[in-house]
Design an enzyme around this catalytic site. Structure first.
Site, PDB file in Angstrom:
ATOM      1  N   TYR A   1     -12.122  -3.272  -3.390  1.00  0.00           N
ATOM      2  CA  TYR A   1     -12.650  -3.250  -2.026  1.00  0.00           C
ATOM      3  C   TYR A   1     -14.177  -3.356  -1.991  1.00  0.00           C
ATOM      4  O   TYR A   1     -14.796  -2.884  -1.034  1.00  0.00           O
ATOM      5  CB  TYR A   1     -12.178  -1.983  -1.310  1.00  0.00           C
TER       6      TYR A   1
ATOM      7  N   ASN B   1      -1.791   0.286   7.105  1.00  0.00           N
ATOM      8  CA  ASN B   1      -1.219  -0.959   7.615  1.00  0.00           C
ATOM      9  C   ASN B   1      -0.345  -1.746   6.640  1.00  0.00           C
ATOM     10  O   ASN B   1      -0.346  -2.976   6.627  1.00  0.00           O
ATOM     11  CB  ASN B   1      -2.371  -1.829   8.143  1.00  0.00           C
TER      12      ASN B   1
ATOM     13  N   GLU C   1      -9.571 -11.478  -6.794  1.00  0.00           N
ATOM     14  CA  GLU C   1      -8.666 -10.326  -6.795  1.00  0.00           C
ATOM     15  C   GLU C   1      -7.577 -10.463  -7.866  1.00  0.00           C
ATOM     16  O   GLU C   1      -7.242  -9.492  -8.535  1.00  0.00           O
ATOM     17  CB  GLU C   1      -8.029 -10.173  -5.412  1.00  0.00           C
TER      18      GLU C   1
ATOM     19  N   HIS D   1      -1.876  -5.284   1.640  1.00  0.00           N
ATOM     20  CA  HIS D   1      -3.092  -6.080   1.501  1.00  0.00           C
ATOM     21  C   HIS D   1      -2.685  -7.492   1.104  1.00  0.00           C
ATOM     22  O   HIS D   1      -1.715  -7.665   0.354  1.00  0.00           O
ATOM     23  CB  HIS D   1      -3.970  -5.488   0.384  1.00  0.00           C
TER      24      HIS D   1
ATOM     25  N   LYS E   1       0.830  -1.198   0.000  1.00  0.00           N
ATOM     26  CA  LYS E   1       0.000   0.000   0.000  1.00  0.00           C
ATOM     27  C   LYS E   1       0.880   1.270   0.000  1.00  0.00           C
ATOM     28  O   LYS E   1       2.095   1.193   0.251  1.00  0.00           O
ATOM     29  CB  LYS E   1      -0.917  -0.034   1.228  1.00  0.00           C
TER      30      LYS E   1
HETATM   31  P1  IDP Z   1      -7.517  -6.865   5.947  1.00  0.00           P
HETATM   32  O1  IDP Z   1      -6.729  -5.906   5.079  1.00  0.00           O
HETATM   33  O2  IDP Z   1      -6.756  -7.236   7.188  1.00  0.00           O
HETATM   34  O3  IDP Z   1      -8.055  -8.019   5.191  1.00  0.00           O
HETATM   35  P2  IDP Z   1     -10.254  -5.833   5.943  1.00  0.00           P
HETATM   36  O4  IDP Z   1     -11.209  -5.981   7.058  1.00  0.00           O
HETATM   37  O5  IDP Z   1     -10.467  -6.639   4.705  1.00  0.00           O
HETATM   38  O6  IDP Z   1      -8.772  -6.044   6.511  1.00  0.00           O
HETATM   39  O7  IDP Z   1     -10.255  -4.296   5.553  1.00  0.00           O
HETATM   40  C1  IDP Z   1      -9.605  -3.836   4.389  1.00  0.00           C
HETATM   41  C2  IDP Z   1      -8.772  -2.630   4.739  1.00  0.00           C
HETATM   42  O8  IDP Z   1      -9.642  -1.574   5.177  1.00  0.00           O
HETATM   43  C3  IDP Z   1      -7.815  -2.803   5.909  1.00  0.00           C
HETATM   44  O9  IDP Z   1      -6.580  -3.377   5.534  1.00  0.00           O
HETATM   45  C4  IDP Z   1      -7.645  -1.396   6.405  1.00  0.00           C
HETATM   46  O10 IDP Z   1      -6.735  -0.671   5.583  1.00  0.00           O
HETATM   47  C5  IDP Z   1      -9.035  -0.832   6.195  1.00  0.00           C
HETATM   48  N1  IDP Z   1      -9.898  -0.942   7.384  1.00  0.00           N
HETATM   49  C6  IDP Z   1     -10.561  -2.033   7.845  1.00  0.00           C
HETATM   50  N2  IDP Z   1     -11.297  -1.754   8.951  1.00  0.00           N
HETATM   51  C7  IDP Z   1     -11.089  -0.432   9.196  1.00  0.00           C
HETATM   52  C8  IDP Z   1     -11.564   0.469  10.195  1.00  0.00           C
HETATM   53  O11 IDP Z   1     -12.337   0.118  11.091  1.00  0.00           O
HETATM   54  N3  IDP Z   1     -11.096   1.748  10.129  1.00  0.00           N
HETATM   55  C9  IDP Z   1     -10.240   2.173   9.160  1.00  0.00           C
HETATM   56  N4  IDP Z   1      -9.801   1.355   8.194  1.00  0.00           N
HETATM   57  C10 IDP Z   1     -10.194   0.074   8.206  1.00  0.00           C
HETATM   58 MG    MG Z   2      -9.473  -8.107   3.637  1.00  0.00          MG
END
Ligand code: IDP
Ligand code: MG
Length: 215
Positions: free
Chosen positions: A50, A113, A127, A116, A9
């Protein structure tokens, strides 16, 4: 053999030692990178990628964050690679990720973070098909060599993860103003990687700040 989609990212690519480190960890696990491409994500690609999160309070934030700077998309293959890379990344929210994981080490805050990775064989299939058709990701174009080169491209000369997190923590506890945090974050990111483009640093800074303004 299993395959997954990994995306470094904008925080990983702007803080280029973080992208290089993440790629190195993937390669050191013995996984093979069979496609590697730099991609400036468009609105359409972001929304499709997404789509499972459409309608959630962080959806608009997420699609803006992923467009903040070019990302690296990789098809990665290996035994149990989907679960293996998810484990290596750690929990979703950066400040809560286990310290030995990549997000725990280098994630900045909240959804900012690092990377992905597909979460199941079905997701990986969807994907990979999306990025192979809509983002120009291509197999058989020296993915492994490109990944090896990127992994070697930069070491951490300065790592300000701790300082960035301290600023984010202070902002989350309203101990500093948004304006102060924005300036501090921009300066830390610039010092970490003086070669990063100023508009990418600005976009990433804004994504970090907007994390705190989510409903
Ligand atoms: P993942 O990347 O660990 O699979 P997902 O739940 O699929 O997590 O969410 C996709 C992305 O959305 C996350 O990597 C993060 O960048 C963002 N995200 C998920 N939940 C939140 C939230 O509660 N607040 C802000 N960003 C979030
Ligand atoms: Mg995810």
């Amino acid at each position: 053999m299993e395959a997954t989609l990994v995306i470094l990212k904008p925080d990983a690519t702007v803080r280029s030692f973080v992208g290089a480190y993440t790629t190195k960890v993937i390669l050191d696990q013995g996984y093979r990178v069979t496609a590697f491409k730099w991609v400036q994500v468009t609105g359409e690609l972001a929304e499709k990628h997404y789509e499972e999160h459409a309608g959630k309070p962080f959806f608009n934030w997420l699609t803006t964050y992923i467009k903040a700077a070019p990302v690296v998309a990789m098809k990665v293959e290996g035994e149990n690679v989907i679960q293996g890379i998810r484990r290596m990344l750690g929990a979703t929210m950066a400040q809560k990720a286990e310290p030995e994981t990549i997000r725990g080490k280098y994630g900045i805050w909240g959804g900012v973070n690092v990377a992905h990775a597909s979460d199941s064989p079905e997701t990986a299939k969807r994907e990979l098909a999306l990025w192979l058709t809509k983002a120009g990701l291509k197999e058989n174009e020296n993915g492994q060599e490109k990944a090896e080169e990127y992994a070697k491209s930069r070491q951490a000369t300065k790592d300000y993860t701790k300082k960035l997190r301290e600023t984010c923590k202070a902002l989350s506890e309203r101990r500093v103003s948004i304006e102060h945090a924005r300036e501090a974050i921009k300066q830390l990111l610039t010092e970490e990687n003086p070669n990063a483009k100023p508009h990418h640093i600005s976009n990433l800074t804004e994504a970090i700040i907007q994390n705190f303004l989510l409903p």
